[in-house]
Design an enzyme around this catalytic site. Structure first.
Site, short mmCIF file in Angstrom:
data_model
loop_
_atom_site.label_atom_id
_atom_site.label_comp_id
_atom_site.label_asym_id
_atom_site.label_seq_id
_atom_site.Cartn_x
_atom_site.Cartn_y
_atom_site.Cartn_z
N HIS A 88 0.86 -1.19 0.00
CA HIS A 88 0.00 0.00 0.00
C HIS A 88 0.90 1.24 0.00
O HIS A 88 2.01 1.20 0.54
CB HIS A 88 -0.92 -0.02 1.23
CG HIS A 88 -2.02 0.99 1.14
ND1 HIS A 88 -1.82 2.32 1.43
CD2 HIS A 88 -3.31 0.88 0.78
CE1 HIS A 88 -2.96 2.98 1.24
NE2 HIS A 88 -3.88 2.13 0.85
N GLU A 136 -4.03 2.66 -7.01
CA GLU A 136 -4.42 3.81 -6.17
C GLU A 136 -3.43 4.95 -6.38
O GLU A 136 -2.23 4.75 -6.22
CB GLU A 136 -4.41 3.43 -4.69
CG GLU A 136 -5.51 2.48 -4.28
CD GLU A 136 -5.73 2.44 -2.76
OE1 GLU A 136 -6.64 1.73 -2.34
OE2 GLU A 136 -5.00 3.11 -2.01
O1 G3P Z 1 -6.72 1.22 0.34
C1 G3P Z 1 -7.79 2.11 0.19
C2 G3P Z 1 -7.41 3.49 0.49
O2 G3P Z 1 -6.08 3.83 0.36
C3 G3P Z 1 -8.32 4.50 -0.10
O3 G3P Z 1 -8.54 5.39 0.91
O4 G3P Z 1 -9.88 6.89 2.22
O5 G3P Z 1 -9.50 7.36 -0.20
O6 G3P Z 1 -10.99 5.49 0.47
P1 G3P Z 1 -9.80 6.35 0.84
#
Ligand code: G3P
Length: 214
Positions: A88, A136
């Site tokens: 992550h 991400e």
């Molecule tokens: O792993 C999921 C995360 O990093 C996304 O965070 O708070 O933007 O949904 P968020």
């Protein structure tokens, strides 16, 4: 679409609150939705009896033995996890450590969900054959600005990179409502990873239902 909820280390999703939030996910998953929860190692045992797949948020690429303070794949498996998340953006790993961790997880019978922060990382890590690869963009994490709306072309390219593999493409960052998930689906991903929209919600059940009922 698969929903992966990353509990992170928010107070609202740690300890007793992790159990409460996991039960809410279990209720919604009981209606036939594919939901995975990813909790801290210390919370795995407390939620492992629920009827919902539990992933560890991280493991270290180490064998059992002289590794004080590290988290082994075997330990999370024994606590009741069925999978792990790796790399992550809040817990980045060297590529060779990702490779070794995937190898050890496969040996332990654990599924692997690997995060990538850009497309070149996706190309580099897909060869390690994790079960899931999640794209991400770090600056969108926790921003409330959904990656599916902010980076649609990049998501399509990401999906394309995985086309010749069996790896399940996911995306995450800023996802908070059904519309964000619908767009992610249209772009070719098979699920989303969500944290703050659920962990910080006044009514998490409502948000989870909204995200999975698309
Ligand atoms: O792993 C999921 C995360 O990093 C996304 O965070 O708070 O933007 O949904 P968020």
């Amino acid at each position: 679409m698969i929903l992966v909820t990353n509990f992170k280390t928010y107070p609202e999703s740690s300890g007793d609150n992790a159990v409460k939030l996991a039960k809410i996910h279990e209720e919604v998953a009981g209606t036939g939705k594919e939901i995975i929860i990813a909790v801290q190692p210390s919370d795995i045992l407390g939620v492992s009896s629920l009827k919902i797949p539990v992933f560890a948020q991280h493991v270290d690429p180490v064998d059992p033995g002289r590794n004080t303070g590290f988290i082994t794949p075997e330990s999370v498996k024994q606590a009741g996890a069925v999978g792990v998340m790796l790399n992550h953006s809040e817990h980045p790993m060297k590529p060779w450590d990702v490779e070794k961790a995937i190898r050890l997880c496969k040996k332990a019978g654990l599924k692997t969900l690997v995060f990538v922060s850009d497309l070149s990382e996706a190309s580099d890590l897909k060869g390690y054959r994790p079960d899931y690869l999640a794209y991400e963009v770090p600056e969108l994490v926790g921003s409330g600005r959904p990656i599916s709306k902010e980076k649609p072309e990049e998501i399509q390219d990401f999906v394309h990179i995985l086309e010749d593999t069996k790896i399940v493409p996911l995306c995450g960052a800023g996802i908070s409502c059904a519309e964000d998930v619908k767009i992610a689906k249209k772009l070719g991903t098979r699920g989303v990873v969500v944290a703050s929209a659920i962990t910080k919600a006044k009514d998490p059940k409502k948000v989870i239902e909204d995200l999975v009922n698309i």
